[in-house]
Design a protein around this motif. Structure first.
Motif, PDB file in Angstrom:
ATOM      1  N   VAL A  13       4.298  33.188 -40.195  1.00 27.43           N
ATOM      2  CA  VAL A  13       3.669  32.362 -39.157  1.00 27.43           C
ATOM      3  C   VAL A  13       2.180  32.677 -39.084  1.00 27.43           C
ATOM      4  O   VAL A  13       1.351  31.770 -38.978  1.00 27.43           O
ATOM      5  CB  VAL A  13       4.350  32.592 -37.782  1.00 27.43           C
ATOM      6  CG1 VAL A  13       3.562  31.901 -36.680  1.00 27.43           C
ATOM      7  CG2 VAL A  13       5.772  32.074 -37.800  1.00 27.43           C
ATOM      8  N   ALA A  14       1.829  33.960 -39.178  1.00 31.11           N
ATOM      9  CA  ALA A  14       0.417  34.342 -39.130  1.00 31.11           C
ATOM     10  C   ALA A  14      -0.339  33.705 -40.289  1.00 31.11           C
ATOM     11  O   ALA A  14      -1.441  33.164 -40.121  1.00 31.11           O
ATOM     12  CB  ALA A  14       0.278  35.858 -39.181  1.00 31.11           C
ATOM     13  N   GLY A  34       7.098  36.817 -38.763  1.00 30.53           N
ATOM     14  CA  GLY A  34       5.794  36.922 -38.104  1.00 30.53           C
ATOM     15  C   GLY A  34       4.665  36.817 -39.099  1.00 30.53           C
ATOM     16  O   GLY A  34       3.667  36.139 -38.864  1.00 30.53           O
ATOM     17  N   ALA A  74       9.924  29.291 -34.396  1.00 29.73           N
ATOM     18  CA  ALA A  74       9.260  30.406 -35.066  1.00 29.73           C
ATOM     19  C   ALA A  74       7.887  30.648 -34.446  1.00 29.73           C
ATOM     20  O   ALA A  74       7.471  31.793 -34.236  1.00 29.73           O
ATOM     21  CB  ALA A  74       9.118  30.104 -36.555  1.00 29.73           C
ATOM     22  N   LEU A  75       7.205  29.588 -34.118  1.00 29.09           N
ATOM     23  CA  LEU A  75       5.877  29.702 -33.524  1.00 29.09           C
ATOM     24  C   LEU A  75       5.972  30.287 -32.116  1.00 29.09           C
ATOM     25  O   LEU A  75       5.161  31.124 -31.714  1.00 29.09           O
ATOM     26  CB  LEU A  75       5.250  28.304 -33.484  1.00 29.09           C
ATOM     27  CG  LEU A  75       3.761  28.168 -33.227  1.00 29.09           C
ATOM     28  CD1 LEU A  75       2.949  29.059 -34.139  1.00 29.09           C
ATOM     29  CD2 LEU A  75       3.353  26.706 -33.411  1.00 29.09           C
ATOM     30  N   TYR A 134      -2.759  40.320 -40.700  1.00 27.91           N
ATOM     31  CA  TYR A 134      -1.345  40.457 -40.322  1.00 27.91           C
ATOM     32  C   TYR A 134      -0.446  39.975 -41.467  1.00 27.91           C
ATOM     33  O   TYR A 134       0.537  40.609 -41.830  1.00 27.91           O
ATOM     34  CB  TYR A 134      -1.099  39.643 -39.048  1.00 27.91           C
ATOM     35  CG  TYR A 134       0.278  39.751 -38.434  1.00 27.91           C
ATOM     36  CD1 TYR A 134       0.557  39.096 -37.244  1.00 27.91           C
ATOM     37  CD2 TYR A 134       1.307  40.478 -39.005  1.00 27.91           C
ATOM     38  CE1 TYR A 134       1.801  39.176 -36.641  1.00 27.91           C
ATOM     39  CE2 TYR A 134       2.559  40.560 -38.430  1.00 27.91           C
ATOM     40  CZ  TYR A 134       2.794  39.900 -37.254  1.00 27.91           C
ATOM     41  OH  TYR A 134       4.039  39.970 -36.666  1.00 27.91           O
ATOM     42  N   ASP A 143       0.460  43.691 -36.968  1.00 26.09           N
ATOM     43  CA  ASP A 143      -0.392  42.821 -36.168  1.00 26.09           C
ATOM     44  C   ASP A 143      -1.640  43.593 -35.710  1.00 26.09           C
ATOM     45  O   ASP A 143      -1.513  44.607 -35.025  1.00 26.09           O
ATOM     46  CB  ASP A 143       0.379  42.310 -34.937  1.00 26.09           C
ATOM     47  CG  ASP A 143      -0.282  41.153 -34.245  1.00 26.09           C
ATOM     48  OD1 ASP A 143      -1.509  40.983 -34.381  1.00 26.09           O
ATOM     49  OD2 ASP A 143       0.408  40.399 -33.559  1.00 26.09           O
ATOM     50  N   PRO A 144      -2.851  43.146 -36.105  1.00 24.16           N
ATOM     51  CA  PRO A 144      -4.068  43.843 -35.677  1.00 24.16           C
ATOM     52  C   PRO A 144      -4.186  43.921 -34.158  1.00 24.16           C
ATOM     53  O   PRO A 144      -4.791  44.847 -33.626  1.00 24.16           O
ATOM     54  CB  PRO A 144      -5.196  42.981 -36.253  1.00 24.16           C
ATOM     55  CG  PRO A 144      -4.576  42.243 -37.381  1.00 24.16           C
ATOM     56  CD  PRO A 144      -3.154  42.022 -36.998  1.00 24.16           C
ATOM     57  N   LEU A 145      -3.589  42.973 -33.463  1.00 23.39           N
ATOM     58  CA  LEU A 145      -3.654  43.007 -31.997  1.00 23.39           C
ATOM     59  C   LEU A 145      -2.836  44.170 -31.425  1.00 23.39           C
ATOM     60  O   LEU A 145      -3.007  44.528 -30.259  1.00 23.39           O
ATOM     61  CB  LEU A 145      -3.133  41.688 -31.407  1.00 23.39           C
ATOM     62  CG  LEU A 145      -4.187  40.632 -31.081  1.00 23.39           C
ATOM     63  CD1 LEU A 145      -5.077  40.301 -32.252  1.00 23.39           C
ATOM     64  CD2 LEU A 145      -3.531  39.397 -30.512  1.00 23.39           C
ATOM     65  N   PHE A 151       6.301  34.026 -32.070  1.00 26.44           N
ATOM     66  CA  PHE A 151       5.139  34.778 -32.541  1.00 26.44           C
ATOM     67  C   PHE A 151       4.370  35.356 -31.364  1.00 26.44           C
ATOM     68  O   PHE A 151       3.886  34.638 -30.506  1.00 26.44           O
ATOM     69  CB  PHE A 151       4.251  33.851 -33.380  1.00 26.44           C
ATOM     70  CG  PHE A 151       3.107  34.538 -34.059  1.00 26.44           C
ATOM     71  CD1 PHE A 151       1.803  34.338 -33.648  1.00 26.44           C
ATOM     72  CD2 PHE A 151       3.332  35.393 -35.120  1.00 26.44           C
ATOM     73  CE1 PHE A 151       0.746  34.956 -34.281  1.00 26.44           C
ATOM     74  CE2 PHE A 151       2.288  36.032 -35.769  1.00 26.44           C
ATOM     75  CZ  PHE A 151       0.984  35.813 -35.352  1.00 26.44           C
ATOM     76  N   ARG A 152       4.260  36.709 -31.348  1.00 34.42           N
ATOM     77  CA  ARG A 152       3.566  37.416 -30.270  1.00 34.42           C
ATOM     78  C   ARG A 152       4.145  37.098 -28.891  1.00 34.42           C
ATOM     79  O   ARG A 152       3.456  37.184 -27.876  1.00 34.42           O
ATOM     80  CB  ARG A 152       2.057  37.143 -30.268  1.00 34.42           C
ATOM     81  CG  ARG A 152       1.340  37.728 -31.473  1.00 34.42           C
ATOM     82  CD  ARG A 152      -0.129  37.358 -31.490  1.00 34.42           C
ATOM     83  NE  ARG A 152      -0.802  38.001 -32.616  1.00 34.42           N
ATOM     84  CZ  ARG A 152      -1.964  37.600 -33.123  1.00 34.42           C
ATOM     85  NH1 ARG A 152      -2.600  36.553 -32.587  1.00 34.42           N
ATOM     86  NH2 ARG A 152      -2.495  38.233 -34.150  1.00 34.42           N
ATOM     87  N   LEU A 200      -0.650  29.935 -39.635  1.00 38.26           N
ATOM     88  CA  LEU A 200      -1.638  29.615 -38.598  1.00 38.26           C
ATOM     89  C   LEU A 200      -3.056  29.755 -39.137  1.00 38.26           C
ATOM     90  O   LEU A 200      -3.946  28.968 -38.812  1.00 38.26           O
ATOM     91  CB  LEU A 200      -1.453  30.525 -37.378  1.00 38.26           C
ATOM     92  CG  LEU A 200      -0.292  30.193 -36.439  1.00 38.26           C
ATOM     93  CD1 LEU A 200      -0.178  31.252 -35.344  1.00 38.26           C
ATOM     94  CD2 LEU A 200      -0.454  28.812 -35.815  1.00 38.26           C
ATOM     95  N   LEU A 220      -5.344  37.076 -38.369  1.00 36.11           N
ATOM     96  CA  LEU A 220      -4.076  36.472 -38.797  1.00 36.11           C
ATOM     97  C   LEU A 220      -3.830  36.758 -40.276  1.00 36.11           C
ATOM     98  O   LEU A 220      -2.706  37.071 -40.692  1.00 36.11           O
ATOM     99  CB  LEU A 220      -4.101  34.960 -38.545  1.00 36.11           C
ATOM    100  CG  LEU A 220      -3.996  34.515 -37.077  1.00 36.11           C
ATOM    101  CD1 LEU A 220      -4.306  33.031 -36.926  1.00 36.11           C
ATOM    102  CD2 LEU A 220      -2.609  34.816 -36.508  1.00 36.11           C
TER     103      LEU A 220
END
Lengths: 191, 401
Positions: free
Chosen positions: A124-125, A121, B6-7, A97, A103-105, B10-11, A128, A94
């Motif tokens: 948010v990363a 993004g 927003a969450l 990122y 994104d590493p994923l 994400f992805r 988190l 995270l």
């Protein structure tokens, strides 16, 4: 024709005598559990964790509380427990990122392969990664798994009041971090 | 955008399903020693055919009463490939499921039968002629069946005796599920008892009030028998291989078996009225019933009434019991799709969120909900119900799909 479909609880109870009945639980819930894991740790690791989740669920089916008709909280509880061993790796990815916007994923997830030009993004990363693991866990079960508070409590084996306070703290922190990163966050009215 | 949205984004690009991963995990589990694999089940194996045939011969001997009347088994039905009209009946069922309006009403593909494996299970020579149960395995590892009463077949040969379906394997906690039916055939009536049992049940004993008993064979976990009309049936006992009792179930003659609904004891009171998209109004009313119970009266191109315990007493304060309903779908091509049910005492507001991001409030009246899903959203695969309390706080988000 009358359709009779067993509840999760009925299927788990049935599997105590006939393990083949557990196939229903796997077929019914694999997609949601796998996607949650994949969103956390990427596809490769998610496959192993998903296999281990259902393996442990099958092994512990005799301890399943059949008063709960829905097996999802039980399955998420097992998955979350397995995820604990991956917290450091998750936070590392995270933060990566957040730093570079990629994104590493995405290395194993073509659908994530893009540079986050909007920066949401990344924010948010970063947010988190800063949350305490227990708060991040409760928040993601709420936002991604869309479990109500009672089911999150059942999954994490904690009181509902603790779920509320962890999610409240996590959301407050998320708003602060997103605002600090320059992302505008509207005032929310839901609890 | 709020922080939860927003969450959620994400992805969020990751697909909802991954069949490749599912198969990979299934193989992992199959390869793990000591873990019973989540295999897809085959409902029919050649070994079972031999057991079933043996049971047929045993059945011919044991099915008899103290008065000499027998419900004679038809030899060599078990395992016999079904005739084309019977296979067509199952195929038609699969097609009807696929055409069902609204994805949320469509059964899982697990409910589809494997038509080419439709076969005979058990048949009896009843007082009005042959009666046969035909069955087909489902893709979910369960079984669907039809009752073929020869004298009631439709002109096109399709069976016309009802049936049932268990899309997934029957839970092993259920030892026996029995069903009674009385149907007019020509000038007479046919009264049958039939059902399905767990794998360890090898016979079913049927007892009558006059002391007589009959032992019914079990073939591919089904039993089928014509009831005597000169004595009251009282009891079914599922027995194992050594004759041990596994489960007993009291039964009564069909006329007295149905519980009587309590009567309304007071005037109706209108609670909800909808002007629906089909042009026909839908109204929902309540009336007090005997013993403190409640009658719910729904009128939509006809009247439906249901009286019993107040459904609001069965939901917790933060819970909801709301289900989709489909009205008169086939009659004139104008389906009405509703959400109906009750909400808990803490639920002050409900919102229905659609897949296109739009949403609508769902009115609640005296904790009852009757709401039409607009035709524009009939093809949505997923709905999200958000419950809020009086402060506007979210109590729960529930996905309806």
């Amino acid at each position: 024709m009358v359709s009779v479909e067993p509840t999760d609880a009925e299927a788990v109870v049935a599997s105590r005598d006939d393990p083949r009945a557990f196939a229903l639980i796997f077929d019914r819930h694999f997609d949601t559990i796998f996607r949650y894991l994949r969103r956390r740790v990427g596809r490769g690791c998610a496959e192993e964790l998903a296999a281990e989740t259902f393996s442990q669920a099958l092994a512990s089916r005799h301890r399943f509380d059949a008063s709960h008709t829905d097996a999802r909280p039980w399955l998420y509880g097992i998955a979350v427990n397995l995820l604990r061993h991956h917290y450091r790796g998750e936070e590392r990815e995270l933060r990566a990122y957040a730093r570079c916007g990629v994104d590493p994923l995405a290395a194993e997830e073509p659908s994530l392969e893009r540079i986050d030009t909007v920066a949401t993004g990344r924010a948010v990363a970063a947010a988190l990664a800063e949350l305490a693991p227990v708060e991040r866990e409760a928040l993601l079960l709420y936002a991604w798994a869309e479990l109500p508070y009672g089911e999150i409590a059942a999954a994490l084996d904690i009181p509902v009041g603790t779920v509320r306070s962890r999610i409240h703290r996590a959301r407050t922190r998320l708003i602060e971090l997103l605002a600090a990163s320059g992302q505008y966050v509207e005032e929310t009215v839901d609890g | 955008m709020d922080e939860i949205t927003a969450l959620k984004l994400f992805r969020n690009e990751l697909p909802e399903r991954d069949a490749t991963a599912k198969e990979a995990v299934r193989r992992m589990l199959e390869a793990t020693p000591g873990v019973a694999p989540p295999r897809r089940r085959r409902a029919w194996r050649s070994g079972r055919a031999l057991v079933a045939l043996a049971a047929v011969f045993v059945g011919v001997v044991v099915v008899s009463s103290a008065f000499g009347w027998t419900s004679r088994l038809i030899d060599a039905i078990a395992g016999e490939p079904a005739p084309p009209p019977v296979k067509r009946a199952f195929a038609v069922q699969n097609q009807a499921r696929a055409r069902q309006v609204m994805p949320i009403f469509r059964s899982s593909p697990a409910s589809d039968t494997i038509v080419e494996r439709t076969h005979g299970v058990i048949g009896i020579n009843s007082s009005v002629g042959p009666v046969i149960i035909w069955a087909a395995p489902t893709k979910g590892g369960g079984i669907c069946w039809v009752m073929d009463i020869e004298r009631k077949r439709r002109p096109d040969g399709l069976p016309n005796g009802g049936g049932g379906c268990s899309p997934y394997p029957q839970p092993s906690s259920v030892a026996m599920v029995a069903s009674q039916g009385k149907t007019r055939v020509g000038e007479g009536y046919l009264e049958l008892i039939e059902g399905r049992v767990r794998a360890d049940v090898t016979s079913v004993e049927l007892r009558y009030a006059d002391g007589a008993s009959e032992t019914l064979p079990v073939i591919e976990r089904f039993f089928l028998h014509e009831l005597r009309t000169d004595a009251e049936p009282t009891l079914l006992i599922a027995r194992g291989r050594d004759g041990e009792e596994i489960k007993r179930q009291p039964i009564r003659r069909i006329e007295w078996a149905r519980p009587r609904m309590p009567d309304a004891v007071g005037p109706e009171r209108s609670v909800i009225r909808l002007e629906t998209s089909t042009g026909f109004p839908l109204t929902f009313a309540l009336a007090p019933a005997a013993n403190g119970q409640l009658c719910q009266i729904t009128r939509y191109r006809g009247t439906g009434r249901s009286c019993g315990p107040d459904p609001r007493d069965r939901v917790g304060p933060d819970e909801i019991s709301i289900h989709p309903g489909l009205w008169n779908e086939a009659e004139d091509g104008k389906p009405l799709v509703t959400l109906n049910g009750v909400v808990g005492a803490n639920v002050a507001r409900l919102e229905l969120h659609y897949t296109d991001g739009s949403s609508q409030p769902i009115p609640i009246s005296e904790r009852f909900v009757v709401f039409e899903i607009p035709p524009a959203h009939h093809e949505d695969k997923r709905f999200v119900l958000i419950e809020r309390d009086a402060s506007g706080d979210v109590i729960a988000r529930r996905v309806l799909k």
